[in-house]
Design an enzyme around this catalytic site. Structure first.
Site, short mmCIF file in Angstrom:
data_model
loop_
_atom_site.label_atom_id
_atom_site.label_comp_id
_atom_site.label_asym_id
_atom_site.label_seq_id
_atom_site.Cartn_x
_atom_site.Cartn_y
_atom_site.Cartn_z
N ARG A 32 5.76 -4.93 16.60
CA ARG A 32 6.51 -4.52 15.41
C ARG A 32 7.19 -5.77 14.88
O ARG A 32 8.08 -6.32 15.53
CB ARG A 32 7.56 -3.47 15.79
N PHE B 161 -6.64 1.94 6.14
CA PHE B 161 -5.86 0.77 5.73
C PHE B 161 -6.14 -0.47 6.57
O PHE B 161 -5.64 -1.55 6.26
CB PHE B 161 -4.36 1.08 5.65
N GLU C 139 0.86 -1.20 0.00
CA GLU C 139 0.00 0.00 0.00
C GLU C 139 0.88 1.23 0.00
O GLU C 139 2.02 1.17 0.47
CB GLU C 139 -0.85 0.03 1.28
N LYS D 287 8.03 -1.47 6.14
CA LYS D 287 8.00 -0.17 5.45
C LYS D 287 9.23 0.01 4.59
O LYS D 287 10.33 -0.41 4.96
CB LYS D 287 7.85 0.97 6.46
N GLU E 213 -4.48 6.59 7.82
CA GLU E 213 -3.56 7.72 7.92
C GLU E 213 -4.29 8.96 7.41
O GLU E 213 -4.84 8.95 6.31
CB GLU E 213 -2.31 7.44 7.08
N ARG F 79 -1.51 8.93 12.08
CA ARG F 79 -2.35 7.74 12.18
C ARG F 79 -3.57 8.04 13.04
O ARG F 79 -3.47 8.69 14.07
CB ARG F 79 -1.50 6.64 12.84
N ARG G 266 -1.76 8.09 17.07
CA ARG G 266 -0.74 7.04 17.09
C ARG G 266 -0.39 6.65 18.52
O ARG G 266 -0.18 5.49 18.83
CB ARG G 266 0.48 7.56 16.32
N LYS H 193 2.49 4.51 1.37
CA LYS H 193 2.75 4.97 2.73
C LYS H 193 2.49 6.47 2.78
O LYS H 193 3.25 7.27 2.25
CB LYS H 193 4.19 4.66 3.14
P1 ATP Z 1 6.14 3.70 13.80
O1 ATP Z 1 4.78 4.28 13.69
O2 ATP Z 1 6.31 2.42 13.05
O3 ATP Z 1 6.70 3.71 15.19
P2 ATP Z 1 7.12 6.08 12.72
O4 ATP Z 1 6.13 6.82 13.50
O5 ATP Z 1 8.52 6.56 12.70
O6 ATP Z 1 7.16 4.57 13.05
P3 ATP Z 1 7.06 5.44 10.02
O7 ATP Z 1 8.38 4.81 10.16
O8 ATP Z 1 6.99 6.57 9.08
O9 ATP Z 1 6.49 6.01 11.32
O10 ATP Z 1 6.02 4.28 9.55
C1 ATP Z 1 4.93 3.73 10.15
C2 ATP Z 1 3.69 4.60 10.04
O11 ATP Z 1 3.29 4.78 8.69
C3 ATP Z 1 2.45 4.00 10.65
O12 ATP Z 1 2.42 4.13 12.05
C4 ATP Z 1 1.32 4.78 9.97
O13 ATP Z 1 1.04 5.95 10.71
C5 ATP Z 1 1.94 5.22 8.65
N1 ATP Z 1 1.28 4.69 7.44
C6 ATP Z 1 1.04 5.41 6.32
N2 ATP Z 1 0.44 4.69 5.39
C7 ATP Z 1 0.27 3.44 5.89
C8 ATP Z 1 -0.31 2.25 5.38
N3 ATP Z 1 -0.83 2.16 4.16
N4 ATP Z 1 -0.31 1.15 6.19
C9 ATP Z 1 0.20 1.21 7.44
N5 ATP Z 1 0.76 2.32 7.97
C10 ATP Z 1 0.80 3.44 7.22
#
Ligand code: ATP
Length: 577
Positions: free
Chosen positions: A413, A338, A246, A419, A298, A253, A268, A248
Site C-alpha cells: 500500500r 484495471f 480511473e 484513492k 472490480e 475485486r 480481494r 473507483k
Molecule cells: P483496500 O482494498 O485498499 O484495503 P478497501 O477494501 O477498504 O481498501 P477501498 O478503500 O474502497 O477498499 O479502495 C480500494 C479498492 O478499490 C481496491 O481494492 C479495489 O477493489 C477497488 N477499486 C475499484 N475501482 C478501482 C480501480 N479503478 N483501480 C483500483 N482499484 C479499484
C-alpha cells in the site's frame, strides 16, 4: 521427521505467546526438516494442508471427530461427547483416551500423517463420512497422546498456535541465517505467490537466490496492490504530479487467472471464488485473447439496458454458494479490468502502468462482461476534481489516481495508487477495518445477546499481532449483536497474536473483520495500537459499525497500525490548515 517430534514443537509453540520465541521455536522446527517436509510444515503449523487459496477442506466437524475417537479407542460415543462437554476441547479428550490405551504407538512420520490427512480431505461422495471417520480413527490408533491431541485439532480448525504468515517468513529466515534479515526477500516472493509452502520448498531446495527469482505463478494469486488515501484532488496532484485516474467502482475485486481453458477467479482476500461467477469464467475464455493471462478488475452488478450500476449491497448478493445461475441472470456482473500482471509466459508486474494498460487494450476484446476501466491522464487539480465529481455523479465511489511510471507492487500500500472517495462530511476521510478481539458483556437489553461492546483492533504486520484501537458499543442492530455471537469463536485465554491492555469479558479468535466509521483518531494510553515505550497508543473516537467485511478481508487485511498513524497525521494537518 517423526510426527511425534512435530507435536513436541506444537506443544512448545502453544505455550508461548512471545512472538520472538514463536519465531525461534518455529525456526528450530524448520531447520530440522528437509525440502519436502518444510513445505508441509509451513502449512501444518497453521492447521492447513495446502495454501489458504486452495479450496481443500478436511471436512470433519466435531461430531465426526468424536465418532473417530470413539472408534479408535473403543469407547461409546456418548462417553466421548460427555468428556468433550467437560473439557471443551476434543484435542484434550484425544490425549486422555490415547493415554488410557495399551497400544504401543508407532513412529509415524510427518509425511505419513500429512498423506493420511490429505486422503481424508479428498474423500468425497457417498460413504465418505464413514470413510473419513475410519481413516482418522486408524491414524489415531498409531499415535501417542500428545500427537493425538494436536492431530484432532487440525480437522477442527483448532490448532491455534498464533502463527501468522509474517511469523512463518521470519522463521524461515531465522532457520537459515540465525536472524530475520531475509524476510524482505522472502516477502517479495510471498507477495507474488501467496504460497508459504512453495517458497519454503524453493528456499530449502535451491537457496535464497532461487527465491529471489520467484515470479508470478499462474494459479497462485498475487497479493493485491493497494491504494493510499489523500483528502483532495489538489493533494493528489501535489504528491503525484501528472497521474492517471480511473473511476473507483464499488463492487468486489477479482483477480482472474486464465490457463488455457482453466479459469480461476480470486477475491480481494485471495479466496478461490471461481464457482460463484460463471459469466466471468465464460468471458475470460472468449474475451481474453491470450493462452495464459492474469488480469485484475472490480466486478459490479450492472444493468446494461439502463447503463446503471447497482449499489454495493446488491452486487455483494452475488457472493453466495447456492442459486448461482439464477443470481447470475438476475444480477449479471460486469468486470471493469484495471490491471494486468501476466500474459503468455511473461511477468508484467515489472512493467509500468502505461505498459500494462497498453497490453490490456491489446489482448482484451470488450464485450458485455469484461470491459476496460476508463482512464484519463492529467496534471491539473481542476481536471482531476471535475473527473472525481463526474464519477460521483454517476453513482461511483470516487476515483483511484495512479502513477503512470510505476510497476505493479504486489501486496504494497503506497502512493503509486491513491484513492479519493466521497467524503462523509466532517468525519474521518475513510473507514477503518477492525478485527473483533473480544466482547464485553452488556447490561439491560444487550445482556440477552451476550455482548454489550466489542473490543476491536488493527493489525501490525511487522510484529504479526493485533493491537487494540477502540471499543464499539453503537451502530449495531439487535440482529447484528446476535450474529456477533455466531461469527466469533470464543477462546479461554488471550490469543497469542493479540496485544491488549484491556481484558474483555470474553476473548475471541481474531478472525472477524468489521468496517468502522469514527469521528477522529486520538492518542490513548489504554490502547496498544502504535503504543511504544511510554508513548500512548492511538484510538478511534465515537466509532460505529458500518458493515461486516468477512467476505472479502482476512484479519491480516485489516487496517494496519501504520495507516492509523498516517490517518492521525492527515487529520492533524487538516486541523492546522
Ligand atoms: P483496500 O482494498 O485498499 O484495503 P478497501 O477494501 O477498504 O481498501 P477501498 O478503500 O474502497 O477498499 O479502495 C480500494 C479498492 O478499490 C481496491 O481494492 C479495489 O477493489 C477497488 N477499486 C475499484 N475501482 C478501482 C480501480 N479503478 N483501480 C483500483 N482499484 C479499484
Amino acid at each position: 521427521m517423526q510426527f511425534a517430534q512435530l507435536t513436541q514443537f506444537f506443544e512448545e509453540l502453544e505455550k508461548t505467546s512471545s512472538r520472538k520465541s514463536l519465531v525461534q521455536i518455529l525456526a528450530r522446527l524448520f531447520a530440522a526438516a528437509d525440502a519436502n517436509e518444510v513445505s508441509k510444515l509451513a502449512y501444518l503449523c497453521q492447521g492447513r494442508l495446502v495454501p489458504f487459496f486452495e479450496p481443500l477442506e478436511i471436512g470433519m466437524g466435531e461430531k465426526m471427530v468424536a465418532e473417530a475417537l470413539a472408534n479408535a479407542y473403543g469407547k461409546p460415543r456418548q462417553d466421548v461427547l460427555r468428556r468433550f462437554g467437560e473439557l471443551g476441547d476434543l484435542g484434550l479428550v484425544a490425549a486422555e483416551l490415547a493415554g488410557q490405551t495399551t497400544i504401543e504407538p508407532d513412529t509415524l512420520s510427518v509425511d505419513d500423517v500429512y498423506d493420511a490427512l490429505y486422503a481424508i480431505a479428498t474423500t468425497a461422495g457417498s460413504g465418505s463420512v464413514e470413510s473419513k471417520v475410519g481413516r482418522l480413527a486408524e491414524l489415531l490408533r498409531h499415535l501417542d497422546p500428545l500427537s493425538a491431541k494436536h492431530l484432532v485439532r487440525i480437522p477442527l480448525g483448532r490448532l491455534r498456535l498464533g502463527i501468522g504468515d509474517p511469523t512463518v517468513l521470519d522463521a524461515l529466515s531465522f532457520a537459515r541465517v540465525g536472524d530475520t534479515s531475509l524476510r524482505k526477500q522472502l516477502e517479495r516472493a510471498y507477495n507474488l505467490t501467496s504460497d508459504l509452502g512453495y517458497i519454503a520448498h524453493v528456499f530449502w531446495q535451491e537457496g535464497i537466490e532461487a527465491v529471489q527469482h520467484i515470479g508470478v505463478v499462474l494459479g497462485k494469486p498475487i497479493r493485491p496492490a493497494l491504494a493510499e488515501r489523500l483528502p483532495s484532488a489538489e493533494a493528489i496532484i501535489a504528491k503525484m504530479g501528472r497521474c492517471a485516474a480511473e473511476p473507483k467502482y464499488d463492487g468486489f475485486r477479482c483477480q482472474v487467472h486464465k490457463m488455457g481453458g482453466d479459469i480461476r477467479v480470486f477475491s480481494r482476500n485471495l479466496e478461490n471464488m471461481t464457482d460463484m461467477f460463471p459469466e466471468i469464467v465464460g468471458a475470460a475464455r472468449t474475451q481474453i485473447h491470450a493462452e495464459t493471462a492474469i488480469v485484475e478488475g472490480e466486478a459490479v452488478a450492472y444493468n446494461a439496458e439502463s447503463e446503471e450500476f447497482y449499489p454495493f449491497q446488491e452486487t455483494t448478493r452475488r457472493r453466495r454458494k447456492h442459486d448461482i445461475d439464477r443470481m447470475a441472470e438476475e444480477l449479471p456482473l460486469r468486470l471493469f479490468v484495471f490491471d494486468l500482471m501476466y500474459v503468455n509466459g511473461e511477468d508484467y508486474t515489472h512493467c509500468t502502468y502505461i505498459e500494462r494498460r497498453e497490453k490490456i487494450a491489446e489482448i482484451l476484446v470488450e464485450d458485455t462482461v469484461l470491459a476496460v476501466s476508463p482512464s484519463i491522464a492529467t496534471d491539473s487539480a481542476k481536471v482531476l476534481n471535475d473527473y472525481f465529481l463526474d464519477n460521483i455523479q454517476k453513482g461511483l465511489e470516487g476515483i483511484v489516481a495512479k502513477r503512470p511510471d510505476t510497476i505493479y507492487q504486489a501486496g504494497a500500500r503506497n502512493f503509486n495508487w491513491v484513492k479519493l472517495k466521497r467524503s462523509s462530511g466532517g468525519e474521518l476521510q475513510d473507514t477503518v477495518d477492525c478485527v473483533i478481539l473480544g466482547y464485553i458483556y452488556g447490561r439491560g437489553k444487550r445482556a440477552t445477546f451476550g455482548a454489550g461492546a466489542l473490543l476491536t483492533g488493527v493489525y501490525d504486520p511487522e510484529k504479526d499481532e493485533f493491537v487494540t484501537v477502540t471499543k464499539i458499543g453503537t451502530g449495531l442492530t439487535d440482529e447484528e449483536w446476535r450474529s456477533i455471537r455466531e461469527l466469533c469463536t470464543p477462546v479461554p485465554e488471550r490469543p497469542a497474536r493479540v496485544n491488549s491492555l484491556i481484558v474483555p469479558s470474553v476473548w475471541v479468535e481474531p478472525t472477524v473483520v468489521i468496517e468502522v466509521l469514527a469521528d477522529e483518531i486520538t492518542r490513548s494510553p489504554i490502547h496498544t495500537a502504535g503504543k511504544g515505550g511510554d508513548q500512548p497508543g492511538y484510538a478511534l473516537r465515537f466509532p460505529r459499525l458500518v458493515s461486516f467485511r468477512g467476505a472479502d478481508k482476512r484479519p491480516e487485511d485489516a487496517t494496519t497500525v501504520a495507516e492509523i498513524i498516517e490517518m492521525y497525521e492527515a487529520q492533524r494537518k487538516k486541523l492546522v490548515t
